[in-house]
Design an enzyme around this catalytic site. Structure first.
Site, PDB file in Angstrom:
ATOM      1  N   GLN A 141       0.691  -1.407  -0.475  1.00 42.06           N
ATOM      2  CA  GLN A 141       0.033   0.280   0.161  1.00 42.06           C
ATOM      3  C   GLN A 141       1.170   1.463  -0.326  1.00 42.06           C
ATOM      4  O   GLN A 141       0.662   2.301  -0.859  1.00 42.06           O
ATOM      5  CB  GLN A 141      -0.817  -0.085   1.510  1.00 42.06           C
ATOM      6  CG  GLN A 141      -1.467  -1.072   1.101  1.00 42.06           C
ATOM      7  CD  GLN A 141      -2.849  -1.415   0.038  1.00 42.06           C
ATOM      8  OE1 GLN A 141      -3.117  -0.253  -0.540  1.00 42.06           O
ATOM      9  NE2 GLN A 141      -2.486  -2.820  -0.901  1.00 42.06           N
ATOM     10  N   HIS A 155       1.976   2.819  -3.354  1.00 40.00           N
ATOM     11  CA  HIS A 155       1.006   3.431  -3.972  1.00 40.00           C
ATOM     12  C   HIS A 155       1.237   5.646  -3.923  1.00 40.00           C
ATOM     13  O   HIS A 155       1.820   5.295  -5.222  1.00 40.00           O
ATOM     14  CB  HIS A 155      -0.654   3.169  -3.304  1.00 40.00           C
ATOM     15  CG  HIS A 155      -1.106   2.399  -4.046  1.00 40.00           C
ATOM     16  ND1 HIS A 155      -1.694   2.022  -5.263  1.00 40.00           N
ATOM     17  CD2 HIS A 155      -1.623   0.770  -3.175  1.00 40.00           C
ATOM     18  CE1 HIS A 155      -2.515   0.804  -5.257  1.00 40.00           C
ATOM     19  NE2 HIS A 155      -2.103   0.732  -4.295  1.00 40.00           N
ATOM     20  N   GLU A 181      -9.848   0.560   4.741  1.00 46.32           N
ATOM     21  CA  GLU A 181     -10.165   0.178   2.692  1.00 46.32           C
ATOM     22  C   GLU A 181      -9.914  -1.036   2.973  1.00 46.32           C
ATOM     23  O   GLU A 181     -11.043  -1.865   2.528  1.00 46.32           O
ATOM     24  CB  GLU A 181     -10.012   1.358   2.243  1.00 46.32           C
ATOM     25  CG  GLU A 181      -9.491   0.573   0.923  1.00 46.32           C
ATOM     26  CD  GLU A 181      -8.865   1.496  -0.438  1.00 46.32           C
ATOM     27  OE1 GLU A 181      -9.292   1.284  -1.404  1.00 46.32           O
ATOM     28  OE2 GLU A 181      -7.341   1.742   0.210  1.00 46.32           O
ATOM     29  N   ASP A 206      -5.883  -6.810  -5.272  1.00 41.03           N
ATOM     30  CA  ASP A 206      -6.391  -5.810  -5.764  1.00 41.03           C
ATOM     31  C   ASP A 206      -6.559  -6.457  -7.472  1.00 41.03           C
ATOM     32  O   ASP A 206      -7.094  -5.689  -8.617  1.00 41.03           O
ATOM     33  CB  ASP A 206      -4.593  -4.888  -6.237  1.00 41.03           C
ATOM     34  CG  ASP A 206      -4.921  -4.022  -4.790  1.00 41.03           C
ATOM     35  OD1 ASP A 206      -6.081  -3.669  -3.995  1.00 41.03           O
ATOM     36  OD2 ASP A 206      -3.583  -3.658  -4.500  1.00 41.03           O
TER      37      ASP A 206
END
Length: 436
Positions: free
Chosen positions: A264, A267, A332, A366
């Protein structure tokens, strides 16, 4: 990377609540300069249509478009891209698409009715939206997975036309994105982006038909534009930075957990990676793994900044306390890397997607697990859900009164309408009352 490069918190500390609030603080699109720029673009596209779209696209994406024909892609362009990409990538896209399609087929809702004893029929009719626009980032930030996740649920829902907009800065288009559009069954593709693309989808132009809903991620200008057109069209959400929260009992390989956090963090600098564990030694081990693994990442600078600014390793007293903290954060992505994770599932109230077990890396979600990767961020999992087929279906109520039902319901409605001082309502219902 040193231990100090990612903060350490302890849920037992007196000021933990304030520390956690500071960690989670993030403001969405609020820049007045951005909003003013977007407002001007929306107005110009609304008034001048294709001409304004061409003008802004040339300015922001360094293009030399002459007319709308120059930003319209044919179906042949999509199939050609599909043929050009390496076989391994094509097969991977096809497998991912099949899994996403299969999962979302389970979400289809059906119309229903029931009949009351006097013959009155009540029910709900489920219908798909007619036109949906999907925004896909272009240029360097090209994500074919986003095409699959946004377009396939719409097609499964039965949407008549899925329109994709994707910017092509300097005229560059990503073959994987176009190939994904071909596989997902996208109907129309326009090589435009930014607020001008959102405006074109929301109001329509001579070349681009107005849509009913706009979905998909974008930069701050896209997010601001989506917020501004909400109400004229539906939108999926205003997405914040990507997030992962991992709950671990200390028995998973620390390298695995560290890489999950880094997945993550890479990103962008505002992405958030948090680990909760009752094992202090394990938190130390993961911190060491982060330092070791970070150096090998091509996006190490971005990931390092993300961990330093918004990451945290948090010590808790138990898995139960970790779940309490997690529910407060409403992440999330939530990984539950413990023994028998399914036992804890009923206690998890707020999370966009839940990954159970030590072998379930968030990265699988993902790309190819099947569930949608468009998820609520910034705590909005408290009240919202992943993108799905239901986001592209509408529900209409069905009411069909028999004479007896009109008589029975009309008496009730008349009384309530007169109580509200709405005489025409009362008389309209009363006309159907046939009994004494």
């Amino acid at each position: 990377m040193t231990k100090e490069s990612i903060r350490r918190l302890n849920a037992a500390d007196q000021d933990f609540d304030s520390q956690l609030d500071a960690l989670l603080a993030w403001e969405s699109v609020a820049d007045t300069v951005v909003e003013d720029t977007v407002a001007e673009i929306l107005q110009q596209v609304r008034e001048r249509g294709d001409e304004a779209v061409v003008e802004y696209t040339n300015r922001f994406d360094r293009r030399q478009l002459q007319s709308a024909e120059d930003f319209t892609l044919s179906a042949t362009a999509l199939t050609s891209a599909l043929e050009r990409i390496p076989e391994a990538e094509r097969k991977a896209l096809e497998v991912a698409a099949a899994r996403v399609r299969d999962y979302h087929q389970h979400q289809l809702q059906e119309s229903w009715q029931y009949r009351e004893s006097d013959g009155t029929v009540l029910g709900q009719q489920i219908t798909p939206m007619e036109r949906v626009g999907i925004y896909v980032p272009g240029g360097k930030a090209s994500y074919p997975s986003s095409v699959l996740m946004n377009a396939i649920p719409a097609k499964v829902a039965g949407v008549d036309c899925v329109t994709m907009v994707v910017p092509a800065p300097d005229g560059q288009l990503n073959d994987l994105v176009l190939a994904a559009a071909a596989i997902a069954g996208v109907d129309q593709v326009y090589t435009i982006g930014g607020a001008q693309a959102v405006a074109a989808l929301a109001w329509g132009t001579k070349s681009i038909a107005r849509v009913d809903k706009i979905v998909g991620p974008g930069n701050v200008f896209v997010a601001a534009a989506k917020r501004a057109v909400f109400g004229r069209v539906a939108i999926d959400m205003i997405a914040g930075p990507s997030e992962i929260l991992v709950i671990c009992d200390g028995k998973t390989d620390p390298d695995w957990i560290a890489m999950d956090l880094l997945s993550q963090a890479e990103h962008d600098q505002q992405a958030q990676s948090i680990l909760l564990s009752s094992d202090a030694a394990f938190l130390d081990a993961v911190s060491a793994s982060l330092g070791k693994l970070l150096d090998d990442l091509p996006r190490r600078d971005i990931a390092a900044q993300s961990l330093a600014d918004r990451g945290a390793l948090i010590q808790v007293k138990s898995i139960e306390e970790a779940i309490t903290v997690s529910n407060r954060i409403a992440p999330e992505h939530l990984e539950v890397s413990v023994d028998q994770p399914e036992n804890y599932l009923p206690k998890i109230r707020h999370a966009g997607a839940i990954f159970l077990g030590r072998h379930t890396a968030e990265a699988l979600g993902d790309y190819c697990a099947g569930p949608n990767h468009v998820l609520p961020t910034s705590g909005t999992a408290r009240f919202s859900s992943p993108l799905g087929v239901y986001d592209f279906q509408k529900r209409s109520s069905i009411i069909y009164c028999s004479p007896e039902g009109a008589d029975r319901l009309g008496r009730v409605a008349t009384t309530l309408a007169r109580g509200e001082g709405l005489d025409a309502h009362a008389r309209s219902a009363e006309y159907r009352v046939t009994g004494d």
